[in-house]
Design a protein around this motif. Structure first.
Motif, mmCIF file in Angstrom:
data_model
loop_
_atom_site.group_PDB
_atom_site.id
_atom_site.type_symbol
_atom_site.label_atom_id
_atom_site.label_comp_id
_atom_site.label_asym_id
_atom_site.label_seq_id
_atom_site.Cartn_x
_atom_site.Cartn_y
_atom_site.Cartn_z
ATOM 1 N N TYR A 152 90.404 6.251 50.049
ATOM 2 C CA TYR A 152 89.965 7.139 48.978
ATOM 3 C C TYR A 152 90.747 8.452 49.036
ATOM 4 O O TYR A 152 90.920 9.011 50.121
ATOM 5 N N PRO A 153 91.181 8.969 47.890
ATOM 6 C CA PRO A 153 91.780 10.306 47.902
ATOM 7 C C PRO A 153 90.724 11.339 48.298
ATOM 8 O O PRO A 153 89.518 11.095 48.122
ATOM 9 N N LEU A 154 91.175 12.471 48.829
ATOM 10 C CA LEU A 154 90.210 13.448 49.364
ATOM 11 C C LEU A 154 89.196 13.918 48.322
ATOM 12 O O LEU A 154 88.029 14.146 48.644
ATOM 13 N N ALA A 155 89.639 14.064 47.065
ATOM 14 C CA ALA A 155 88.708 14.534 46.033
ATOM 15 C C ALA A 155 87.579 13.516 45.842
ATOM 16 O O ALA A 155 86.439 13.886 45.544
ATOM 17 N N GLY B 162 84.396 26.123 40.654
ATOM 18 C CA GLY B 162 84.785 27.270 41.470
ATOM 19 C C GLY B 162 86.194 27.721 41.127
ATOM 20 O O GLY B 162 86.844 27.160 40.237
ATOM 21 N N PRO B 163 86.697 28.740 41.854
ATOM 22 C CA PRO B 163 87.996 29.331 41.521
ATOM 23 C C PRO B 163 89.178 28.466 41.961
ATOM 24 O O PRO B 163 89.039 27.605 42.827
ATOM 25 N N ARG B 164 90.321 28.712 41.357
ATOM 26 C CA ARG B 164 91.539 27.982 41.721
ATOM 27 C C ARG B 164 91.906 28.188 43.193
ATOM 28 O O ARG B 164 92.322 27.279 43.888
ATOM 29 N N HIS C 2 84.009 25.819 47.828
ATOM 30 C CA HIS C 2 84.606 26.049 46.506
ATOM 31 C C HIS C 2 83.506 26.265 45.470
ATOM 32 O O HIS C 2 83.624 27.108 44.581
ATOM 33 N N CYS C 3 82.397 25.499 45.587
ATOM 34 C CA CYS C 3 81.313 25.670 44.614
ATOM 35 C C CYS C 3 80.171 26.498 45.196
ATOM 36 O O CYS C 3 79.031 26.392 44.742
ATOM 37 N N SER D 277 94.659 18.131 49.756
ATOM 38 C CA SER D 277 93.429 18.920 49.624
ATOM 39 C C SER D 277 92.494 18.251 48.623
ATOM 40 O O SER D 277 92.943 17.673 47.636
ATOM 41 N N PRO D 278 91.175 18.360 48.848
ATOM 42 C CA PRO D 278 90.238 17.824 47.859
ATOM 43 C C PRO D 278 90.273 18.615 46.558
ATOM 44 O O PRO D 278 89.746 18.156 45.548
ATOM 45 N N LEU D 279 90.892 19.802 46.589
ATOM 46 C CA LEU D 279 90.937 20.645 45.387
ATOM 47 C C LEU D 279 92.248 20.489 44.625
ATOM 48 O O LEU D 279 92.486 21.215 43.643
ATOM 49 N N GLN D 280 93.079 19.564 45.100
ATOM 50 C CA GLN D 280 94.358 19.326 44.422
ATOM 51 C C GLN D 280 94.134 18.859 42.979
ATOM 52 O O GLN D 280 93.153 18.187 42.704
#
Ligand SMILES: O=P(O)(O)O[C@@H]1C[C@H](O)[C@@H](CO)O1
Length: 387
Positions: free
Chosen positions: A189-192, A254-256, A328-329, A243-246
């Motif tokens: 699974y990808p991190l996200a 949440g913010p960039r 992030h959130c 990164s899960p935020l990629q």
């Protein structure tokens, strides 16, 4: 139907007109084939692999089973933007979600709705059970259980010791939801996707994330069975550009560019230390730095030496991407590692110094009572402070 046609049962290869073609081992075909749909059920030799349950063969004549193997291609499924097989818009959307690395806000919202409506609760605390620590969810009262495979668009657990259930209920008076089974990067699974359930928790109303894991102790002061309260992490997958935020950032989460200093809530760490004292296990409680590697292999001696030099106390294969997603959130995070094995940092021929998953599971089972008590007492404190 259209598709990619390969050798039939005789080992010969058919061209579009069905004749043997010595030059090509396979070729793209475009034809109507009334005996097959384009799904798995009809793509195996001899047609249906799943007990002939296919209903798409309406035009098929009795006895006209086609033994050619058709491998669907993107082109065979999509013609001029139209789907050529029978698939509902909902199935198409689910397929898209399955294939994407990131989940749109709306899909996560739907999953959260499914859980809050199905349970009749808006949980305040989310718990992620580490390997062998599924019993953290067994102490939840009046549990409503959701099997992962029955939750729309949810991934499935593939690792032993991760049951694959979401348990919603109350614990020490607080509303909680617990993942009995998390998703790891090494499962493919990808991190996200691994940390998508944290966003589901957020949209369910969760304010506190409790993330737990089984980990190898690198700090020589740690013993098997100890608990390390995480106060920081080294994100090795992040060092490698993962990164899960990629991907596109949705500001509704949440913010960039989120800051990660002070990710681990200090009040909760201090409360857990006090609870450890009250439980009489203070000598088994440490505060330290966790690092997540991709796994599934355990680390080499050289890697462990390097991690130790970097200030890492315990190593595992999870948690960091969940914490990043939670911060992030803007969730409050409490996390701990159960030290299930000591990591060797010197070369040796001793087989018993090698980590193995059976040992990880056995130690987790032995220590589940202490872990459950720590979590329950901390939740009681959070709940009574907010009441
Ligand atoms: O899910 P966690 O991080 O608790 O599981 C650890 C890491 C691997 O999945 C497994 C190795 O034994 O345990």
């Amino acid at each position: 139907m259209t598709g990619y046609k390969v050798a039939n049962g005789n080992g010969t290869t058919n061209g579009t007109n069905g004749s043997t073609n010595g030059n090509k081992s396979a070729e793209y075909i475009a034809q109507e084939n009334p005996t097959m749909c384009s799904r798995d059920c009809c793509s195996g030799p001899g047609g249906s692999r799943k007990g002939n349950t296919c209903t798409d063969k309406k035009g098929a004549k009795a006895g006209s089973l086609n033994t050619e193997k058709i491998i669907p291609t993107p082109q065979s499924l999509l013609g001029n933007g139209k789907i050529l097989c029978e698939i509902t818009p909902e199935e198409l959307r689910a397929l898209r979600v399955l294939n994407e690395d990131t989940y749109p806000y709306e899909v996560i919202e739907e999953i959260a709705d499914f859980i809050t409506k199905g349970s009749g609760m808006r949980p305040k605390i989310g718990i992620i059970c580490g390997s062998g620590l599924g019993s953290l969810a067994d102490i939840i009262q009046d549990p409503k259980i959701f099997e992962y495979e029955k939750i729309p668009n949810f991934p499935v657990s593939t690792v032993e010791g991760h049951a694959g259930r979401l348990v919603v209920g109350t614990l020490e008076g607080a509303t909680v939801m617990a993942m009995q089974g998390r998703f790891h990067f090494y499962e493919g699974y990808p991190l996200a996707k691994c940390s998508m359930p944290v966003r589901v928790m957020k949209l369910c109303g969760v304010e506190y994330l409790f993330a737990t894991n089984a980990a190898g102790g690198i700090n020589p002061r740690f013993a098997v069975g100890d608990i390390m309260l995480m106060h920081d992490h080294v994100n090795m997958l992040g060092f490698a550009g993962n990164s899960p935020l990629q991907g596109p950032n949705d500001p509704r989460f949440g913010p960039r560019f989120p800051a990660l200093v002070n990710s681990y809530n200090k009040d909760l760490i201090n409360k857990a230390i006090e609870i450890g004292k009250a439980m009489g296990i203070e000598s088994n409680i440490h505060v330290g730095v966790y690092s997540c590697l991709g796994g599934p292999n355990y680390e080499t001696i050289a890697e462990l030496k390097a991690l130790r030099m970097m200030g890492v106390d315990a190593v595992g294969m999870s948690t960091v991407h969940e914490v990043i997603t939670a911060r992030h959130c803007d969730m409050k995070v409490f996390a701990f590692s159960l030290i299930t094995n000591k990591c060797a940092t010197e070369y040796s021929d001793k087989k018993d110094e090698e980590a193995n998953h059976d040992e990880v599971m056995a130690v987790a089972k032995n220590r589940q009572k202490a872990c459950c008590e720590l979590v329950a007492r901390l939740i009681r404190e959070i709940h009574s402070a907010s009441a």
